[in-house]
Design a protein around this motif. Structure first.
Motif, PDB file in Angstrom:
ATOM      1  N   MET A  28       0.820  -1.202   0.000  1.00 31.04           N
ATOM      2  CA  MET A  28       0.000   0.000   0.000  1.00 31.04           C
ATOM      3  C   MET A  28       0.861   1.262   0.000  1.00 31.04           C
ATOM      4  O   MET A  28       0.536   2.252  -0.657  1.00 31.04           O
ATOM      5  CB  MET A  28      -0.926  -0.005   1.216  1.00 31.04           C
ATOM      6  CG  MET A  28      -1.843   1.218   1.303  1.00 31.04           C
ATOM      7  SD  MET A  28      -2.899   1.401  -0.164  1.00 31.04           S
ATOM      8  CE  MET A  28      -3.941  -0.046   0.050  1.00 31.04           C
ATOM      9  N   GLN A  29       1.966   1.222   0.730  1.00 30.40           N
ATOM     10  CA  GLN A  29       2.848   2.381   0.778  1.00 30.40           C
ATOM     11  C   GLN A  29       3.421   2.672  -0.608  1.00 30.40           C
ATOM     12  O   GLN A  29       3.398   3.804  -1.086  1.00 30.40           O
ATOM     13  CB  GLN A  29       3.981   2.144   1.773  1.00 30.40           C
ATOM     14  CG  GLN A  29       4.977   3.297   1.845  1.00 30.40           C
ATOM     15  CD  GLN A  29       6.173   2.979   2.740  1.00 30.40           C
ATOM     16  OE1 GLN A  29       6.302   1.845   3.222  1.00 30.40           O
ATOM     17  NE2 GLN A  29       7.020   3.950   2.956  1.00 30.40           N
ATOM     18  N   SER A  31       2.185   1.697  -3.402  1.00 24.11           N
ATOM     19  CA  SER A  31       1.081   2.059  -4.291  1.00 24.11           C
ATOM     20  C   SER A  31       0.753   3.540  -4.184  1.00 24.11           C
ATOM     21  O   SER A  31       0.460   4.199  -5.194  1.00 24.11           O
ATOM     22  CB  SER A  31      -0.164   1.227  -3.948  1.00 24.11           C
ATOM     23  OG  SER A  31       0.085  -0.154  -4.107  1.00 24.11           O
ATOM     24  N   LEU A  32       0.812   4.063  -2.986  1.00 27.68           N
ATOM     25  CA  LEU A  32       0.549   5.498  -2.805  1.00 27.68           C
ATOM     26  C   LEU A  32       1.611   6.333  -3.504  1.00 27.68           C
ATOM     27  O   LEU A  32       1.306   7.392  -4.065  1.00 27.68           O
ATOM     28  CB  LEU A  32       0.497   5.829  -1.308  1.00 27.68           C
ATOM     29  CG  LEU A  32      -0.696   5.250  -0.535  1.00 27.68           C
ATOM     30  CD1 LEU A  32      -0.577   5.583   0.946  1.00 27.68           C
ATOM     31  CD2 LEU A  32      -2.005   5.784  -1.101  1.00 27.68           C
ATOM     32  N   TRP A  33       2.857   5.867  -3.475  1.00 26.53           N
ATOM     33  CA  TRP A  33       3.915   6.580  -4.199  1.00 26.53           C
ATOM     34  C   TRP A  33       3.600   6.621  -5.695  1.00 26.53           C
ATOM     35  O   TRP A  33       3.748   7.657  -6.354  1.00 26.53           O
ATOM     36  CB  TRP A  33       5.258   5.904  -3.983  1.00 26.53           C
ATOM     37  CG  TRP A  33       5.777   5.938  -2.582  1.00 26.53           C
ATOM     38  CD1 TRP A  33       5.192   6.538  -1.497  1.00 26.53           C
ATOM     39  CD2 TRP A  33       6.986   5.339  -2.108  1.00 26.53           C
ATOM     40  NE1 TRP A  33       5.956   6.345  -0.382  1.00 26.53           N
ATOM     41  CE2 TRP A  33       7.060   5.617  -0.712  1.00 26.53           C
ATOM     42  CE3 TRP A  33       7.985   4.588  -2.701  1.00 26.53           C
ATOM     43  CZ2 TRP A  33       8.121   5.167   0.072  1.00 26.53           C
ATOM     44  CZ3 TRP A  33       9.049   4.140  -1.929  1.00 26.53           C
ATOM     45  CH2 TRP A  33       9.114   4.436  -0.547  1.00 26.53           C
ATOM     46  N   VAL A  35       0.652   6.214  -7.237  1.00 26.74           N
ATOM     47  CA  VAL A  35      -0.523   7.044  -7.509  1.00 26.74           C
ATOM     48  C   VAL A  35      -0.157   8.524  -7.457  1.00 26.74           C
ATOM     49  O   VAL A  35      -0.580   9.321  -8.308  1.00 26.74           O
ATOM     50  CB  VAL A  35      -1.652   6.727  -6.499  1.00 26.74           C
ATOM     51  CG1 VAL A  35      -2.784   7.735  -6.629  1.00 26.74           C
ATOM     52  CG2 VAL A  35      -2.175   5.314  -6.729  1.00 26.74           C
ATOM     53  N   ALA A  36       0.655   8.902  -6.465  1.00 23.55           N
ATOM     54  CA  ALA A  36       1.073  10.294  -6.344  1.00 23.55           C
ATOM     55  C   ALA A  36       1.898  10.715  -7.564  1.00 23.55           C
ATOM     56  O   ALA A  36       1.720  11.820  -8.105  1.00 23.55           O
ATOM     57  CB  ALA A  36       1.868  10.494  -5.065  1.00 23.55           C
TER      58      ALA A  36
END
Length: 217
Positions: A28-29, A31-33, A35-36
């Protein structure tokens, strides 16, 4: 207790003293990178250059929409595979991205088919709009996703740096191509294939050549 047993116990105690707890890695971490990096670069480019007029009006032509979703799906699949490469484990399957990239091959095959029909009108239209800047923008647009995946895998040290370099490049190129689909107003299939989708193989080669050496243990 014998001297040999005592020495072994001392060795174990010494090793255990140097151990430090490590925070487990979460997909998840990463993935957030990703997406950002994807949405951040896309938002900046749309703000700078503006979205294509038909998209602003609320209706994107079917061909451009299809190209957008094909490249976006390839980027998501490749990014997911790259994220999983950064996790510890043996025998993981990282091949899911191949199906999305295989579907993306529909674009050049369709472009090749239409280029031989209709009096080469599509090829001539693509030549008249020699927009190599679309390709360059597509490659640059994927740098956010590429950087996020590189940092994630750099910390994870994947078992196959060569494969990781390829997949990072594919994910970055596909992300960039999907962003350019929101900016460029051309709905010509040959143009989309030459100057949008080509960001995928170009970025893949760049990832293989430039990143592999930095992903090794």
């Amino acid at each position: 207790m014998t001297m040999k047993d005592a020495s072994i116990d001392d060795l174990i105690d010494g090793l255990a003293t140097d151990l430090k707890p490590v925070r487990p890695r979460r997909v998840m971490q990463g993935s957030l990178w990703v997406v950002a990096g994807w949405l951040g670069v896309g938002a900046v480019l749309v703000a700078l250059f503006g979205a294509r007029a038909d998209l602003v009006a609320g209706a994107m032509p079917p061909l451009s929409m299809l190209a957008f979703w094909l490249t976006a799906a390839a980027g998501i699949a490749a990014a997911w595979s790259a994220l999983r490469m950064g996790l510890p484990g043996v025998g993981r399957d990282y091949g899911g991205w191949r199906w999305a990239v295989g579907a993306l091959l529909a674009l050049p095959l369709a472009a090749l088919a239409v280029s031989f029909g209709d009096g080469h009108a599509h090829t001539e239209a693509a030549q008249r709009s020699f927009d190599i800047h679309c390709l360059l923008q597509g490659i640059a647009s994927g740098l956010g996703v590429g950087a996020a995946l590189f940092l994630w895998l750099r910390a994870g040290a994947p078992t196959s740096p060569t494969r990781a370099g390829w997949v990072i490049g594919i994910a970055a190129g596909a992300a960039g191509a999907s962003i350019i689909a929101l900016l460029c107003s051309s709905d010509d299939l040959v143009h989309i294939t030459l100057w949008h989708a080509s960001a995928v193989p170009v970025s893949a080669v760049a990832g293989r050549v430039l990143l592999t050496r930095f992903l090794r243990w």
